[in-house]
Motif scaffolding. Sequence first.
Motif, PDB file in Angstrom:
ATOM      1  N   ASP A 176       5.735  -0.764   8.145  1.00 16.24           N
ATOM      2  CA  ASP A 176       5.430   0.599   7.729  1.00 16.24           C
ATOM      3  C   ASP A 176       6.735   1.322   7.400  1.00 16.24           C
ATOM      4  O   ASP A 176       7.537   1.611   8.286  1.00 16.24           O
ATOM      5  CB  ASP A 176       4.681   1.328   8.844  1.00 16.24           C
ATOM      6  CG  ASP A 176       4.080   2.647   8.370  1.00 16.24           C
ATOM      7  OD1 ASP A 176       4.522   3.156   7.325  1.00 16.24           O
ATOM      8  OD2 ASP A 176       3.168   3.156   9.039  1.00 16.24           O
ATOM      9  N   LEU A 233       3.532  -0.917   3.975  1.00 16.98           N
ATOM     10  CA  LEU A 233       3.075   0.443   3.732  1.00 16.98           C
ATOM     11  C   LEU A 233       4.278   1.314   3.429  1.00 16.98           C
ATOM     12  O   LEU A 233       5.298   1.243   4.121  1.00 16.98           O
ATOM     13  CB  LEU A 233       2.330   1.004   4.946  1.00 16.98           C
ATOM     14  CG  LEU A 233       0.960   0.443   5.265  1.00 16.98           C
ATOM     15  CD1 LEU A 233       1.075  -0.783   6.171  1.00 16.98           C
ATOM     16  CD2 LEU A 233       0.080   1.499   5.927  1.00 16.98           C
ATOM     17  N   VAL A 272       0.724   4.890   0.656  1.00 15.33           N
ATOM     18  CA  VAL A 272      -0.214   5.755   1.369  1.00 15.33           C
ATOM     19  C   VAL A 272       0.455   7.086   1.688  1.00 15.33           C
ATOM     20  O   VAL A 272       1.635   7.106   2.080  1.00 15.33           O
ATOM     21  CB  VAL A 272      -0.688   5.076   2.680  1.00 15.33           C
ATOM     22  CG1 VAL A 272      -1.663   5.957   3.423  1.00 15.33           C
ATOM     23  CG2 VAL A 272      -1.321   3.718   2.370  1.00 15.33           C
ATOM     24  N   LEU A 275       0.845  -1.189   0.000  1.00 15.51           N
ATOM     25  CA  LEU A 275       0.000   0.000   0.000  1.00 15.51           C
ATOM     26  C   LEU A 275       0.882   1.242   0.000  1.00 15.51           C
ATOM     27  O   LEU A 275       1.681   1.439   0.923  1.00 15.51           O
ATOM     28  CB  LEU A 275      -0.917   0.009   1.223  1.00 15.51           C
ATOM     29  CG  LEU A 275      -1.803  -1.231   1.442  1.00 15.51           C
ATOM     30  CD1 LEU A 275      -2.579  -1.106   2.748  1.00 15.51           C
ATOM     31  CD2 LEU A 275      -2.762  -1.414   0.267  1.00 15.51           C
ATOM     32  N   ARG A 307       6.882   4.298   5.698  1.00 14.35           N
ATOM     33  CA  ARG A 307       6.605   5.676   5.320  1.00 14.35           C
ATOM     34  C   ARG A 307       7.494   6.667   6.076  1.00 14.35           C
ATOM     35  O   ARG A 307       8.043   6.345   7.123  1.00 14.35           O
ATOM     36  CB  ARG A 307       5.133   6.011   5.576  1.00 14.35           C
ATOM     37  CG  ARG A 307       4.173   5.175   4.730  1.00 14.35           C
ATOM     38  CD  ARG A 307       2.726   5.543   5.026  1.00 14.35           C
ATOM     39  NE  ARG A 307       2.421   5.338   6.432  1.00 14.35           N
ATOM     40  CZ  ARG A 307       1.523   6.044   7.107  1.00 14.35           C
ATOM     41  NH1 ARG A 307       0.876   7.028   6.511  1.00 14.35           N
ATOM     42  NH2 ARG A 307       1.289   5.781   8.376  1.00 14.35           N
TER      43      ARG A 307
END
Length: 238
Positions: free
Chosen positions: A209, A235, A190, A188, A211
């Motif tokens: 994650d 992510l 995002v 994903l 990010r």
Amino acid sequence: MNSYNRHPDNRSNGILGGVVVLIIGVAFLLRKLDLHLPHWVFSWPMLLILIGFIMGLKNKFQGAGWFILTFIGTIFLINDILPFSWQLQRFFWPIVLIVIGVVMIGRSASRNRRYNDIIAGSSSTASPEDFLQSTTIFSGTNKVVLSKNFKGGNVTTMFGGTELNFMQADIQGEVILDVTTMFGSIELVVPSHWDVKIDVNTVFGGIEDKRMVVPASVDKVLVLRGSCTFGGVELKSF
């Protein structure tokens, strides 16, 4: 900054992992005690059944992940328990595909009704395009989500990979994205300022994650729910 933006809440997953390790330890202990228990009690199919049952108990037996794990374990366990062989392994994949198909149809029908109710009860700006339905089996999916009023959806990946890009999308308030991956991966992309809350059960899988660290927006919350079994969810942002 809300901690959910960077790290999934691993408390429930830690409890699940601890219970699994505890059960394995107790099984080894009983085996060492020579209590003459049936050999199938200590087999890997029984472990899958136990993991599936624990997952189902944790989620009030909702979703498909716990059922599929329990079903796979049961198929391989039957021949060990019965005094004669049915050679069920040769029917394993057809039965698994049939079960997965039935579960997916049921889940899609249920979620379609839920999304229609949301559309009916929301503003006139909501439309079916604001909901995501992605199913990937033995293949790959790459999609860019463009909705400026994204309302959530369902992503199912089995024996394949799914890549979803939300960098050009927008959300208002809190939306729920149901994810189910088994022997596959979901990526994903995002926006880094979205607050992401992760409530995904992982069994022999992981969620990461990657990010950038920026303050999360309290007005844009993406909730990930579902299960990750023998797979991964990642992510990241650009």
